[in-house]
Design a protein around this motif. Structure first.
Motif, PDB file in Angstrom:
ATOM      1  N   LYS A 126      14.774   0.345  -1.375  1.00 49.32           N
ATOM      2  CA  LYS A 126      15.408  -0.849  -0.666  1.00 49.32           C
ATOM      3  C   LYS A 126      14.860  -1.016   0.762  1.00 49.32           C
ATOM      4  CE  LYS A 126      19.283   0.000  -3.612  1.00 49.32           C
ATOM      5  NZ  LYS A 126      20.912   0.532  -3.648  1.00 49.32           N
ATOM      6  N   VAL A 127      13.860  -1.050   0.937  1.00 52.33           N
ATOM      7  CA  VAL A 127      12.981  -1.193   2.435  1.00 52.33           C
ATOM      8  C   VAL A 127      12.809  -2.440   2.722  1.00 52.33           C
ATOM      9  CG1 VAL A 127      12.313   1.192   2.618  1.00 52.33           C
ATOM     10  CG2 VAL A 127      10.887  -0.500   1.613  1.00 52.33           C
ATOM     11  N   GLY A 128      12.539  -2.959   3.791  1.00 51.30           N
ATOM     12  CA  GLY A 128      12.158  -4.376   4.172  1.00 51.30           C
ATOM     13  C   GLY A 128      10.743  -4.654   4.417  1.00 51.30           C
ATOM     14  N   PHE A 129       9.872  -4.000   3.805  1.00 51.44           N
ATOM     15  CA  PHE A 129       8.509  -4.024   4.066  1.00 51.44           C
ATOM     16  C   PHE A 129       7.712  -3.826   2.657  1.00 51.44           C
ATOM     17  CE2 PHE A 129       9.406   0.457   5.227  1.00 51.44           C
ATOM     18  CZ  PHE A 129       8.757   0.998   4.482  1.00 51.44           C
ATOM     19  N   ASP A 130       6.439  -4.204   2.655  1.00 55.05           N
ATOM     20  CA  ASP A 130       5.639  -4.050   1.122  1.00 55.05           C
ATOM     21  C   ASP A 130       4.476  -3.285   1.362  1.00 55.05           C
ATOM     22  OD1 ASP A 130       3.781  -5.434   2.566  1.00 55.05           O
ATOM     23  OD2 ASP A 130       4.336  -7.782   1.626  1.00 55.05           O
ATOM     24  N   ALA A 131       3.834  -3.135   0.217  1.00 51.67           N
ATOM     25  CA  ALA A 131       2.779  -2.343   0.337  1.00 51.67           C
ATOM     26  C   ALA A 131       1.694  -2.549   1.271  1.00 51.67           C
ATOM     27  CB  ALA A 131       2.332  -2.125  -1.210  1.00 51.67           C
ATOM     28  N   ARG A 132       1.533  -3.577   1.444  1.00 46.85           N
ATOM     29  CA  ARG A 132       0.236  -4.013   2.507  1.00 46.85           C
ATOM     30  C   ARG A 132       0.387  -3.731   3.885  1.00 46.85           C
ATOM     31  NH1 ARG A 132       0.568  -7.013  -2.121  1.00 46.85           N
ATOM     32  NH2 ARG A 132      -1.322  -7.697  -2.971  1.00 46.85           N
ATOM     33  N   THR A 133       1.505  -3.599   4.248  1.00 45.14           N
ATOM     34  CA  THR A 133       2.152  -3.512   5.691  1.00 45.14           C
ATOM     35  C   THR A 133       1.227  -2.496   6.272  1.00 45.14           C
ATOM     36  OG1 THR A 133       4.153  -4.293   5.260  1.00 45.14           O
ATOM     37  CG2 THR A 133       4.028  -3.088   7.297  1.00 45.14           C
ATOM     38  N   ARG A 134       0.801  -2.479   7.480  1.00 42.65           N
ATOM     39  CA  ARG A 134       0.116  -1.575   8.197  1.00 42.65           C
ATOM     40  C   ARG A 134       1.180  -0.428   8.974  1.00 42.65           C
ATOM     41  NH1 ARG A 134      -0.681  -0.773  13.447  1.00 42.65           N
ATOM     42  NH2 ARG A 134      -2.172   0.505  14.545  1.00 42.65           N
ATOM     43  N   VAL A 135       0.979   0.841   8.329  1.00 41.81           N
ATOM     44  CA  VAL A 135       1.962   1.794   8.578  1.00 41.81           C
ATOM     45  C   VAL A 135       2.262   1.996  10.338  1.00 41.81           C
ATOM     46  CG1 VAL A 135       2.384   4.205   8.917  1.00 41.81           C
ATOM     47  CG2 VAL A 135       1.808   3.344   6.793  1.00 41.81           C
ATOM     48  N   MET A 186      10.600   6.292   5.736  1.00 44.57           N
ATOM     49  CA  MET A 186      10.830   6.194   4.061  1.00 44.57           C
ATOM     50  C   MET A 186       9.279   6.013   3.449  1.00 44.57           C
ATOM     51  SD  MET A 186      14.133   5.536   3.867  1.00 44.57           S
ATOM     52  CE  MET A 186      14.381   4.755   2.717  1.00 44.57           C
ATOM     53  N   VAL A 187       8.195   5.942   4.352  1.00 45.25           N
ATOM     54  CA  VAL A 187       7.034   5.982   3.442  1.00 45.25           C
ATOM     55  C   VAL A 187       6.680   7.230   3.297  1.00 45.25           C
ATOM     56  CG1 VAL A 187       4.486   5.570   3.974  1.00 45.25           C
ATOM     57  CG2 VAL A 187       6.040   3.926   4.809  1.00 45.25           C
ATOM     58  N   GLU A 188       7.097   8.344   3.936  1.00 46.34           N
ATOM     59  CA  GLU A 188       6.957   9.609   3.701  1.00 46.34           C
ATOM     60  C   GLU A 188       7.722  10.140   2.400  1.00 46.34           C
ATOM     61  OE1 GLU A 188       5.370  12.470   4.693  1.00 46.34           O
ATOM     62  OE2 GLU A 188       4.772  12.080   6.759  1.00 46.34           O
ATOM     63  N   ASN A 239      -1.329   5.075   2.304  1.00 45.03           N
ATOM     64  CA  ASN A 239      -0.760   6.408   2.840  1.00 45.03           C
ATOM     65  C   ASN A 239       0.060   6.907   1.660  1.00 45.03           C
ATOM     66  OD1 ASN A 239      -0.596   7.205   6.001  1.00 45.03           O
ATOM     67  ND2 ASN A 239      -0.599   4.982   5.587  1.00 45.03           N
ATOM     68  N   VAL A 240       0.772   6.053   0.809  1.00 48.21           N
ATOM     69  CA  VAL A 240       1.556   6.722  -0.352  1.00 48.21           C
ATOM     70  C   VAL A 240       0.612   7.355  -1.339  1.00 48.21           C
ATOM     71  CG1 VAL A 240       2.991   5.796  -2.346  1.00 48.21           C
ATOM     72  CG2 VAL A 240       3.751   5.214  -0.095  1.00 48.21           C
ATOM     73  N   TYR A 241      -0.446   6.959  -1.564  1.00 47.33           N
ATOM     74  CA  TYR A 241      -1.272   7.392  -2.640  1.00 47.33           C
ATOM     75  C   TYR A 241      -2.698   7.938  -2.162  1.00 47.33           C
ATOM     76  CZ  TYR A 241       1.488   5.422  -6.564  1.00 47.33           C
ATOM     77  OH  TYR A 241       2.625   5.141  -7.368  1.00 47.33           O
ATOM     78  N   LEU A 242      -2.434   8.330  -0.704  1.00 44.59           N
ATOM     79  CA  LEU A 242      -3.779   8.947  -0.178  1.00 44.59           C
ATOM     80  C   LEU A 242      -4.293  10.079  -0.965  1.00 44.59           C
ATOM     81  CD1 LEU A 242      -5.278   8.511   2.473  1.00 44.59           C
ATOM     82  CD2 LEU A 242      -3.929  10.274   3.530  1.00 44.59           C
ATOM     83  N   ASP A 301      -4.930  -3.855  -6.992  1.00 46.72           N
ATOM     84  CA  ASP A 301      -3.823  -4.739  -7.607  1.00 46.72           C
ATOM     85  C   ASP A 301      -3.026  -3.744  -8.151  1.00 46.72           C
ATOM     86  OD1 ASP A 301      -4.850  -7.115  -6.872  1.00 46.72           O
ATOM     87  OD2 ASP A 301      -5.695  -7.452  -8.902  1.00 46.72           O
ATOM     88  N   THR A 302      -3.465  -2.708  -8.787  1.00 52.68           N
ATOM     89  CA  THR A 302      -2.614  -1.437  -9.272  1.00 52.68           C
ATOM     90  C   THR A 302      -1.981  -0.628  -8.170  1.00 52.68           C
ATOM     91  OG1 THR A 302      -4.261  -1.483 -11.137  1.00 52.68           O
ATOM     92  CG2 THR A 302      -2.692   0.867 -10.936  1.00 52.68           C
ATOM     93  N   LEU A 303      -2.801  -0.204  -7.190  1.00 52.30           N
ATOM     94  CA  LEU A 303      -2.224   0.328  -6.191  1.00 52.30           C
ATOM     95  C   LEU A 303      -1.140  -0.358  -5.366  1.00 52.30           C
ATOM     96  CD1 LEU A 303      -2.555   2.674  -3.837  1.00 52.30           C
ATOM     97  CD2 LEU A 303      -3.843   0.866  -2.639  1.00 52.30           C
ATOM     98  N   TYR A 304      -1.215  -1.771  -5.160  1.00 46.82           N
ATOM     99  CA  TYR A 304      -0.017  -2.214  -4.409  1.00 46.82           C
ATOM    100  C   TYR A 304       1.061  -2.684  -5.501  1.00 46.82           C
ATOM    101  CZ  TYR A 304      -3.368  -3.516  -0.894  1.00 46.82           C
ATOM    102  OH  TYR A 304      -4.411  -3.647   0.210  1.00 46.82           O
ATOM    103  N   ALA A 305       0.752  -2.729  -6.611  1.00 48.76           N
ATOM    104  CA  ALA A 305       1.984  -2.911  -7.685  1.00 48.76           C
ATOM    105  C   ALA A 305       2.844  -1.722  -7.747  1.00 48.76           C
ATOM    106  CB  ALA A 305       1.619  -3.343  -8.966  1.00 48.76           C
ATOM    107  N   ARG A 306       2.024  -0.215  -7.827  1.00 44.01           N
ATOM    108  CA  ARG A 306       2.926   0.834  -8.008  1.00 44.01           C
ATOM    109  C   ARG A 306       3.437   1.012  -6.757  1.00 44.01           C
ATOM    110  NH1 ARG A 306      -1.948   4.812 -10.380  1.00 44.01           N
ATOM    111  NH2 ARG A 306      -2.200   3.998 -12.465  1.00 44.01           N
ATOM    112  N   THR A 307       3.030   0.945  -5.466  1.00 43.53           N
ATOM    113  CA  THR A 307       3.566   1.173  -4.399  1.00 43.53           C
ATOM    114  C   THR A 307       4.902   0.040  -4.188  1.00 43.53           C
ATOM    115  OG1 THR A 307       1.453   1.698  -3.324  1.00 43.53           O
ATOM    116  CG2 THR A 307       3.450   1.297  -1.795  1.00 43.53           C
ATOM    117  N   ASP A 308       4.624  -1.136  -4.567  1.00 42.09           N
ATOM    118  CA  ASP A 308       5.941  -2.045  -4.102  1.00 42.09           C
ATOM    119  C   ASP A 308       7.189  -1.582  -5.274  1.00 42.09           C
ATOM    120  OD1 ASP A 308       4.916  -3.608  -2.334  1.00 42.09           O
ATOM    121  OD2 ASP A 308       4.048  -4.956  -3.672  1.00 42.09           O
ATOM    122  N   ALA A 309       6.749  -0.953  -6.453  1.00 40.28           N
ATOM    123  CA  ALA A 309       7.783  -0.631  -7.251  1.00 40.28           C
ATOM    124  C   ALA A 309       8.717   0.364  -6.723  1.00 40.28           C
ATOM    125  CB  ALA A 309       7.170  -0.068  -8.598  1.00 40.28           C
ATOM    126  N   ILE A 310       7.934   1.424  -6.198  1.00 37.66           N
ATOM    127  CA  ILE A 310       8.479   2.588  -5.242  1.00 37.66           C
ATOM    128  C   ILE A 310       9.427   1.954  -4.214  1.00 37.66           C
ATOM    129  CG2 ILE A 310       8.331   4.733  -4.051  1.00 37.66           C
ATOM    130  CD1 ILE A 310       5.590   5.161  -5.630  1.00 37.66           C
TER     131      ILE A 310
END
Length: 503
Positions: A133-142, A152-154, A102-105, A119-128
């Motif tokens: 300071k959210v409690g979920f990671d890049a792989r979580t289903r929205v 917060m994803v928006e 969703n973040v890089y749609l 790998d790059t997609l998840y790494a970039r998203t997790d950095a954001i």
């Protein structure tokens, strides 16, 4: 700041829809590193102006200039490519996809042969996400996230590009206080990077906390720009609505009637437990508490959307059982839900049909629905609630958020309920319309309705309520009267620090 070159200018923007001149020569500038509030009543043209900037609409006249270069925004992707990011009030996420997708749609990083570089997609998203300071990671289903976390994803989308200007449209509507703090820190970071921020909100405390300038629209026209430090809420409100606004609480002058609704020991699993209260005819009973306190869940149980695990519900002294919304409606219990678009409206239907939907079977003339009766109901409540629409044929999905909320309220008022439950009655509604709805709630009580109001805004619940039920973690901590409630003891109660006095 006034000598800086704007990162963004809109000059003499005109936009017309059938029967409506939504924007009438509006000009607007944003300087690098400033937070510029855009304010106005619902229907004033704020969303239309931002949709022109974001490439959703094309203007009939006028010009957009980004970093001193004329720009034609043919689509949201074109706007993004020019550094304009739009964080919408209404979520626009694909629930079945991950947070990262969703973040890089539309801009997923690729490897050779066009394959997604996960790998790059998840790494970039997790950095954001770490920055937010959210409690979920890049792989979580929205779709598995709460509404607040989806918001917060928006917001995370705005941090994926080298933005020149970021538009925040009611960004805190679904956020907790802690999440608001993080959002304001992100906005401060963007300011330090020289990004211009357009901030749309009806919450005056936020406007005066974080903005540098305030521009006001009214009826599609530009009304002026004020420096935040040099103005106050009264001046901004008067510029917005063209009159002074009386925000004082109107004391009840009518006598209260019998108890209309009583709840004894009501529980619903882990959501709330042993809740007891009553509301009388002619009374407004407010519910106040933090996110997760169980307020909305109580309303949903009374309306038949949830089954209680224990407890008793009495209407006019008689025990009743509510297994569905149909049961609730038949007994005269109505609910104006917190999520107006998801639960309160059919966006593809017109205003009249939304207004009369629950009572269609009562408006028939032979085998057909009486158009005249439906139009009469719509006209009555359009005037009563000052719903701004060219006519009943307008699709509800095309109305502003405040006018959509008024349609939902009008729908249930037209049913003349015994008990009206209103969950977040003015969420996303401008200050002028807020005052009208507050006055309407008090008028309904004066007419003998029993009204329950659930609100996350302390000034609102203090203004409209005769008594206030303070909740914490699914329990009633204390019930206050309008005479003994103060901001301090109300905050103590909803924080679990109250004295636990019986409701």
């Amino acid at each position: 700041m006034t000598e800086q070159t704007p990162v963004l200018r809109l000059e003499n923007i005109v936009k017309t829809f059938p029967g409506v001149r939504a924007l009438d020569g509006v000009s607007f500038t944003v300087l690098p590193g400033e937070v510029h509030a855009l304010m106005g009543e619902n229907g004033a043209g704020k969303s239309t102006l931002m949709n022109v900037l974001g490439g959703i609409y094309q203007p009939d006249e006028g010009q957009i200039i980004v970093s001193e270069q004329p720009a034609v925004m043919t689509s949201p992707l074109e706007a993004k490519a020019r550094g304009i990011m739009f964080i919408h009030q209404e979520l626009s996420l694909a629930e079945e996809l991950s947070v990262a997708e969703n973040v890089y749609l539309g801009e997923l990083p690729k490897k050779r042969f066009g394959l997604v570089d996960w790998d790059t997609l998840y790494a970039r998203t997790d950095a954001i996400l770490e920055r937010l300071k959210v409690g979920f990671d890049a792989r979580t289903r929205v779709g598995d996230l709460s509404i607040a976390n989806q918001q917060m994803v928006e917001i995370a989308r705005a941090l994926t590009v080298d933005a020149k200007a970021v538009i925040f449209d009611e960004p805190t509507a679904s956020l907790t206080d802690a999440e608001k703090v993080v959002l304001f820190e992100v906005i401060a970071d963007l300011q330090r990077d020289g990004v211009g921020i357009i901030y749309i909100s009806h919450r005056m405390e936020e406007i005066f906390k974080i903005t540098d300038r305030i521009s006001v629209l009214r009826d599609g026209s530009y009304r002026g720009t004020l420096h935040t430090r040099d103005t106050d809420e009264e001046a901004v409100t008067q510029l917005m609505i063209g009159r002074k606004l009386d925000l004082s609480r109107s004391e009840s002058t009518h006598e209260l009637g019998d108890v209309a609704l009583e709840v004894r020991g009501l529980s619903c699993g882990h959501l709330f437990e042993d809740v007891s209260f009553h509301v009388r005819r002619g009374e407004v009973l407010g519910f106040y508490g933090l996110v997760g306190a169980g307020r909305t869940e109580i309303a949903e149980t009374l309306f038949g959307l949830r089954d209680p695990s224990a407890g008793t519900i009495l209407l006019d002294g008689q025990e009743i059982r509510i297994h569905s919304p149909v049961d609730a409606i038949e007994r005269g219990i109505s609910l104006v839900p917190e999520d107006r678009k998801g639960q309160g409206l059919v966006l593809g239907m017109n205003c009249r049909d939304n207004m009369t939907l629950p009572q269609v079977s009562d408006l028939t003339a032979g085998p057909f629905v009486s158009d005249g009766a439906e139009v009469a109901i719509f006209d009555q409540y359009r005037d009563k609630l000052d719903i701004r629409t060219p006519g009943w044929r307008q699709l509800v999905g095309n109305l502003s958020g405040g006018n959509q909320q008024k349609i939902v309220i009008g729908k249930w008022l037209s049913m003349h309920p015994n008990v009206l439950i209103v969950d977040e009655p003015t969420r996303g509604i401008d200050v002028g319309s807020k005052s009208e709805i507050h006055n309407l709630i008090r008028e309904l009580a004066a007419q003998g309705y029993a009204v329950i109001v659930i609100s996350s805004e302390m000034p609102e619940v203090l203004r409209v309520s005769d008594r206030i039920v303070a909740m914490y973690s699914g329990r009633v901590m204390r019930t206050f009267t309008s005479d003994d409630v103060t901001e301090d003891n109300l905050i103590q109660a909803i924080s679990g620090l109250g004295d636990g006095a019986a409701a």
